[in-house]
Write an enzyme that holds these catalytic residues in place. Structure first.
Site, PDB file in Angstrom:
ATOM      1  N   HIS A 177       0.836  -1.204   0.000  1.00  0.00           N
ATOM      2  CA  HIS A 177       0.000   0.000   0.000  1.00  0.00           C
ATOM      3  C   HIS A 177       0.872   1.254   0.000  1.00  0.00           C
ATOM      4  CE1 HIS A 177      -3.527  -2.456   0.753  1.00  0.00           C
ATOM      5  NE2 HIS A 177      -4.297  -1.398   0.915  1.00  0.00           N
ATOM      6  N   HIS A 246       1.284  -3.940   8.996  1.00  0.00           N
ATOM      7  CA  HIS A 246       2.713  -3.666   8.873  1.00  0.00           C
ATOM      8  C   HIS A 246       3.193  -2.922  10.111  1.00  0.00           C
ATOM      9  CE1 HIS A 246       2.764  -4.748   4.583  1.00  0.00           C
ATOM     10  NE2 HIS A 246       1.641  -4.063   4.471  1.00  0.00           N
TER      11      HIS A 246
END
Length: 318
Positions: A177, A246
């Site tokens: 992303h 993450h």
């Protein structure tokens, strides 16, 4: 009697064909489009046929014990909207407002597309090679109840049967992303900085003697406009930490990768931002845009010798 020339009816035509292909390759954007297709095919192959390296882990590791967010703050579709469709729309709108020629529309979109697909491909290659567990790996894996807690174990202890959910747990580094957002929105930021001449602070022609270049200070409003896409990309990256997909290291490296690729792709078609002609792309290869093509990049040093008062300057003064 002189031997037949290469490419003539009696000369086999080998050299003529090669020369024709070489001229076509050099005078069109064929290499760019072929390269883009190859990147896209490679990306799709990795997506559908490559599984990540499954690094060993311990079920007592709290760094991978975060909950799995069923609803993401920035799902994949929204990332496409932010990093692809918004930059595509704003760059096209800017070019329409300034009545840009077809060549400018062309290289703007081509540079954006190459930045996004290359950043995605590089990110997935690294993801699969590293195989770093996500912060929510244990929630994805669902280890067997009798799994030892204080020793390293493998994917074999996992009971999750959904293939993507399980294997995607080893694709933490770097953040896709983040790299995608910084590639697209970073490209948009560079494009706006060039069109608004944020870093091109000279006006008029550079001449020797008593006449010096006029130095113009870039105003804060234009600079903020160009920085807004980078803020948006940063917020996308932060959302990945909030969803426990993450950690900071993942999104930082992903963002740097995306920004580097976006800058690289931008500079393939546009001069440096400090150039006096930063709002104009490099000329197209002869034949790529019709008879008025005229290939040849003007060196940045030559472009920096003074600017030109064009419609893009007027746009920047709005």
């Amino acid at each position: 009697m002189a031997p037949p020339r290469s490419g003539s009816p009696g000369g086999g035509g080998g050299g003529g064909i090669v020369a024709s292909i070489a001229r076509f390759w050099q005078r069109t954007y064929a290499s760019d489009y072929i390269g883009f297709v190859l990147l896209l095919v490679a990306y799709l192959l990795i997506q559908f046929f490559v599984e990540p390296f499954h690094r060993m882990f311990a079920v007592s590791d709290l760094r991978i014990a975060f909950p799995h967010a069923e609803v993401e703050r920035v799902p994949l579709l929204h990332d496409f909207i932010y990093a692809l469709f918004i930059p595509l729309g704003l760059t096209t709108l800017t070019n329409l407002i300034t009545r840009a020629p077809r060549h400018k529309h062309h290289v703007t979109i081509l540079g954006l597309a190459i930045a996004l697909i290359l950043a995605s491909l590089l990110t997935d290659i690294i993801k699969n090679a590293v195989g770093r567990p996500r912060p929510d790996l244990l929630a994805r894996c669902l280890p067997k109840p009798d799994t030892p807690r204080d020793i390293l174990v493998t994917i074999d202890v996992c009971t999750e049967t959904r293939h993507h959910r399980l294997h995607d747990g080893w694709r933490s580094f770097p953040s896709g992303h983040s790299s995608f957002a910084f590639a697209g929105l970073g490209y948009l930021s560079l494009f706006l900085a060039g069109q608004l001449r944020v870093f091109a602070h000279t006006s008029g022609s550079a001449v020797s003697g008593a006449h010096a270049e006029k130095i113009i200070r870039g105003d804060l409003v234009r600079a903020l406009v160009c920085g807004a896409p980078l803020l948006g990309a940063t917020m996308v990256a932060i959302s990945r930490c909030q969803d426990y997909r993450h950690d900071v290291w993942d999104v930082t490296v992903g963002g740097l990768l995306g920004w580097t690729v976006g800058y690289w792709s931008y500079r393939r078609y546009w001069p440096r931002l400090g150039s006096g002609r930063c709002e104009e792309p490099y000329q197209s290869p002869p034949g790529a845009e019709g008879p008025a093509g005229g290939y040849g990049r003007v060196r940045d040093e030559e472009e920096g010798l003074g600017g030109r008062n064009v419609s893009f300057t007027e746009l920047g003064n709005l």
